[in-house]
Design a protein around this motif. Sequence first.
Motif, PDB file in Angstrom:
ATOM      1  N   ASN A 190       0.653  -1.788   0.266  1.00  0.00           N
ATOM      2  CA  ASN A 190       0.140   0.200  -0.158  1.00  0.00           C
ATOM      3  C   ASN A 190       0.627   1.204  -0.236  1.00  0.00           C
ATOM      4  OD1 ASN A 190      -2.572  -1.141   0.609  1.00  0.00           O
ATOM      5  ND2 ASN A 190      -1.342  -2.491   1.839  1.00  0.00           N
TER       6      ASN A 190
ATOM      7  N   LYS B  51      -3.419   1.070 -13.631  1.00  0.00           N
ATOM      8  CA  LYS B  51      -4.213  -0.479 -13.420  1.00  0.00           C
ATOM      9  C   LYS B  51      -4.788  -0.847 -14.450  1.00  0.00           C
ATOM     10  CE  LYS B  51      -6.203   1.007  -9.081  1.00  0.00           C
ATOM     11  NZ  LYS B  51      -6.632   1.982  -8.423  1.00  0.00           N
TER      12      LYS B  51
ATOM     13  N   GLY C 266      -2.290  -3.008  -8.239  1.00  0.00           N
ATOM     14  CA  GLY C 266      -3.592  -4.063  -8.385  1.00  0.00           C
ATOM     15  C   GLY C 266      -3.132  -5.583  -7.904  1.00  0.00           C
TER      16      GLY C 266
ATOM     17  N   SER D 242       1.237  -7.468  -4.761  1.00  0.00           N
ATOM     18  CA  SER D 242       0.281  -7.101  -5.537  1.00  0.00           C
ATOM     19  C   SER D 242       0.283  -5.353  -4.750  1.00  0.00           C
ATOM     20  CB  SER D 242      -1.176  -7.317  -4.847  1.00  0.00           C
ATOM     21  OG  SER D 242      -0.614  -6.998  -3.215  1.00  0.00           O
TER      22      SER D 242
ATOM     23  N   SER E 285      -1.252  -1.290  -4.168  1.00  0.00           N
ATOM     24  CA  SER E 285      -2.798  -0.253  -4.556  1.00  0.00           C
ATOM     25  C   SER E 285      -1.650   0.994  -4.184  1.00  0.00           C
ATOM     26  CB  SER E 285      -4.081  -0.673  -3.822  1.00  0.00           C
ATOM     27  OG  SER E 285      -4.122  -0.054  -2.473  1.00  0.00           O
TER      28      SER E 285
ATOM     29  N   ASP F 284      -2.974   4.937  -2.941  1.00  0.00           N
ATOM     30  CA  ASP F 284      -4.062   6.032  -3.176  1.00  0.00           C
ATOM     31  C   ASP F 284      -2.808   7.571  -3.129  1.00  0.00           C
ATOM     32  OD1 ASP F 284      -6.413   4.956  -2.309  1.00  0.00           O
ATOM     33  OD2 ASP F 284      -4.946   4.220  -0.480  1.00  0.00           O
TER      34      ASP F 284
END
Lengths: 527, 623
Positions: free
Chosen positions: B250, B274, B280, B289, B291, B293
């Motif tokens: 993250n 993405k 992703g 993985s 992600s 923000d």
Amino acid sequence: MKINITVNNQKYKVDLGENLLNALLSLGYDIPHLCYLENYSPNYACRLCMVEIDGFNNPIQACTVDVNTPLQVYTHTPKLINIRKNILELILSQHSLECNTCPKAINCSLLNYAYQYGVNEIIWRHVITDSKEKDISSPVIAKNINKCISCGICVKICNEMMHCNVFNHAFIGTKKTIISSLDKPINLSNCYYCGQCSYHCPTSALYEKSYIDNVEIDPQNTTLIFDSAAVYNLMSQINSNFTKNPILSFNYLCQFLGFKKLINLGELIDAKLYLDFQLLKDRKHPIISNLCPVSIEYIKQKYPELIEFISPLASPMQAAIRLTNKSNPILILTNCSAYKNDIFQNYSNTEHKIYVANVRDFLKYLLRNGYTLEQLKNLIPNIKAKKNYSYSIGGLYADISMYNLLKLILDETNIQIDKPSKINSFLTGKNENKKYNFRLKNKNYSLISINTISEIANFFDHEFLKTNLALIGCWSCANGCINGGGKTFEIFKTTNKSLSSRNPLLTQIYNINEDLIIQEKLWKQEN
Amino acid sequence: MSTIKLQLGYAITSLELQNIWEKELLSLLSQDKHFILKNHSTDLSPNDDAIIIETFPNTGLKGFLYAEPLVWIKHPLKRTLCFRNLEPELIPWIIECVVNLDITSLKPWIQLDDYGESWPHIPIITQMPWYDKIVPFLTNSFSGDDWIIDNTILDNTNIDFIVSLYNKKSSVEVKDLIFKSKLIGRGSGTLPIEIKWQAIDEQLAEKKYLIINANEFGPSSLSNYFLLRYYPTMILEGIITTCYALHINNAIIAIHQDYLDVYEAFSKLISQAKDLGLLGDDILNTGNSLSIDVMLTPGMLITGEETALIHLLESQMPFPTNKPPYPTSLGLWGQPTLVHNVETIANISQIIKTDKSLEIYAPISKQGTKVVTLCGEINNYGVYEISMDISIDEVINKIGGGLNNSNKIKGFHIGGVTGRFFDLDNLDKSLYDLEKQTNYLGTSTIFTFSEEQCIVKLLQHISEILTEQSCGKCIPCLYGSRVWSELISYLSLANNPQIPHFPLYRLKTILSFNKLDRTVTESSLCALGKSLSQTFISAYNFFKDEIEEHIFDKYCRSYQCVGLRNYIIDEDACTGCGLCIVECPVNAIIEKRINLFVILDGKCVGCGLCEKVCKFSAINLKK
Ligand code: SF4
Ligand code: SF4
Ligand code: SF4
Ligand code: SF4
Ligand code: SF4
Ligand code: SF4
Ligand code: FES
């Protein structure tokens, strides 16, 4: 496990993992601190509790250190004294110094430290700060943000102890301040009026309003309702080595002061629990006894579906007021500001003349009327305790009333208990849920006492559904009722304020082993 | 005339200006029938007798704020021409001239040394004094294909890099490369990033966070914005690289709330990545993985402290906490968290991508480059990437082009609000030397000031900002910063009628500096509180005479400090009209004799109102 620490070259043993400031305070070292709360994570805002520790280059705040390794600590080196004095000077440079009209003057930590550290000149006294309006919207808690030193205690205590989130830090820099819920006045917030914040605020930024400062009371025809926690507190104010039966001594004191009609709220709490237990016998579901106003308010707000489980009987305070003669004024001696608020809400528009005083206000009243602490202190030892005078100390801890009730049930029914030690589990003096199960006429009952809001939340979230015939008593303040519960509400001293669980006097009270008589008569009279 | 294809690019850092400018340009070009606008991504169809113009926004020279809007035009046969401070109205005409190969009436700034024929009499970029001082490690170079890369969208190079990172490099390799580079964090802390990386790598937690601190604070600091605006793909690659190397799933980019454009650009970029499967779950079937923000945060000085930023992201007050525990073990939402500055991430990205060592750019310090904002009274203000080894003198004179109005330089200030002042003796030092000297460099804003400036005024400005930015967590800094700014303001205040016995009080307060410094420095929690007095100390070290003049002689050599000014009434010119007496806010003017007024030095606060009101010019500044 114990660990060795050396403080100013004296050797001690303390518990592993204990907070250093806490340890030093209980060893009797007077470390100034304005932002520390026992049992809560440190705020480390005031930086006054700095000590020097071997192995660290710079002084370090004792409240942020946990004792995990042996330490060499120095508490009052010239360097530390100097820093502390300067920090105090900094705080006072922007503090509105109206000590002579300040509601906290007599037990203001800031004032005392300033005196102790010899701050007699404040060089930076002209830093301009704007003065803001007082918030006196609530009947019990008042806020004067001009005196706030941003220590963060109220935020911590309201959020973490009371789960109420009334206060918050807001803004940074010159605008930095403490606001109550979105900057609304306190009476529009969801404050429970527990009074914890005003009690712990080191200055008079938050204080409890006094209602007897401008009233003169005629003891002859006034009914005095007192809660046992407050009385215990009062007696230890008068005599800090007080070891007698507090309620008994207070009765004599009242005779001396001229109060004729006395009602002990503690006895009513015991009675109330007894009656709630009688109700429980005919029911199929648990009863939550309405004892502490804050816990009941908390349950009502957070668990509206549980309202029907709250005992239908009057609260002990209401019962006490019902016992009085309407034509006479009533003086209520309690340290709980939630009770104060309750009375204010329910009786301010009735013909009752009710004055509520906390111990400090009551002492002020005594001093104003020409009594001295010395005189009152000398009075007590002369009193010989009558052999079969009975009293209750309920109301100090939920546990104690529950203990009384349990003993009574055991006496009445002659149930044999398997493990006699279990009965004492109500008296551990810890903030945890306590439970006793027994069987009576083919039914299983439990008595449950819960201390502190977080335990209450814990209980109702997880365990309540598994409970059937139980009498539940909740008290919201940690370590017993605020300012009571063995906490000495010191009027002339400021140190050790937060060390309730170590108070030897409290432990002693648990050991008092006298017969319990419930004033059922009184209760029946009014029902 | 037959079809000709021109390329036109521009870079305007101010977004507002860019929008207006772009709109106007496009409407002008589309009005003219000659011109056919071609987006460089669409195919061209042959069209007779037309000028096809391909536009390239966000390209060319970047960061030369003083020269913006910066426009470049390339004729297929000629070298690229650059124009500075260009109004859009001129562009159609410039295009005509360029197409006709006659630019005698134009004033281009420079030409590149790329392929094509050289334009006569136009300086070549390589001749510019700054040419070899500005180094292209994080930023694009001034030549070759680099010139027209738009770094705001993912192109094939970016995609190839990410794919090969996942498929060909192991995380250990990436880590080794970074450790070998000896990169030092580019925020205000000056620790090798190896320390943080190892610390977070040791943690066993499932969830780990990477936070990119793009919340730079500073009235004049634009270094981070510059990287975010023009090189977002590089930042994205840096994030992906770091997360890949450290098994972080993250990442959060905390962007200053004023940088809305950057926020949108990153949101777009992330959704593009993405769509390409580069972000992703189970990226490129490698089982990794990630992600990312993007969050907007209010710009505060205190969020330079990582624990404060973490609290802000958790929607709490931005209060720093004691360390240890370090965020690398207990950070955002209680998980191990790595916080990196934008520039650090950009460096990580480039180290892995280009495989270059930082030594190439800074052989002495081996610390590569630094993006600095050059501001103050300087001609060529802007954001430039410089070597850590280059001397400040060269930065100011070669890149910055010296001071405005050929003023003489008095000193410079580095590091934004929490930075330090330096005098001319430090001009020959490099950024790296100064960093070592002070152990602190902040945001690397280089602010220059001339002899005209008063050092006390500058100090005052900084102290006011600092006081507003103290987070208020710890009492000594909260109150100390207010006292500090009060103290600094007294340096330039001789009289204050509101305070009794002011001169004595003033001196006492100022001389209590040592005491204040010791208290605040020793008892503050974070670097902000600890550095409160450092600015003053650095100024005092280097400009001792000037500051002492203020304190003891109540004299300001540059007459900047209003509170130290003295006015005097010219006895001959004064007609005794008495207007000034009415105007003076502190009643400092008295009638000495009939029709003769004098100003009492001990009362005058130097406001100058009397000077303005006197019709006979009888009142003048006493020099
Ligand atoms: S809070 Fe303490 S220091 Fe402040 S005015 Fe009251 S008594 Fe004085
Ligand atoms: S009285 Fe209790 S509930 Fe109200 S603000 Fe204070 S701590 Fe919070
Ligand atoms: S109101 Fe009182 S407890 Fe709250 S921060 Fe201010 S001084 Fe501390
Ligand atoms: S625990 Fe006691 S003092 Fe606290 S709110 Fe309840 S009744 Fe009042
Ligand atoms: S030193 Fe200042 S900025 Fe840092 S935590 Fe303390 S109050 Fe906040
Ligand atoms: S400058 Fe003139 S108007 Fe201003 S304070 Fe001095 S004498 Fe008065
Ligand atoms: S009590 Fe430790 S910092 Fe305030």
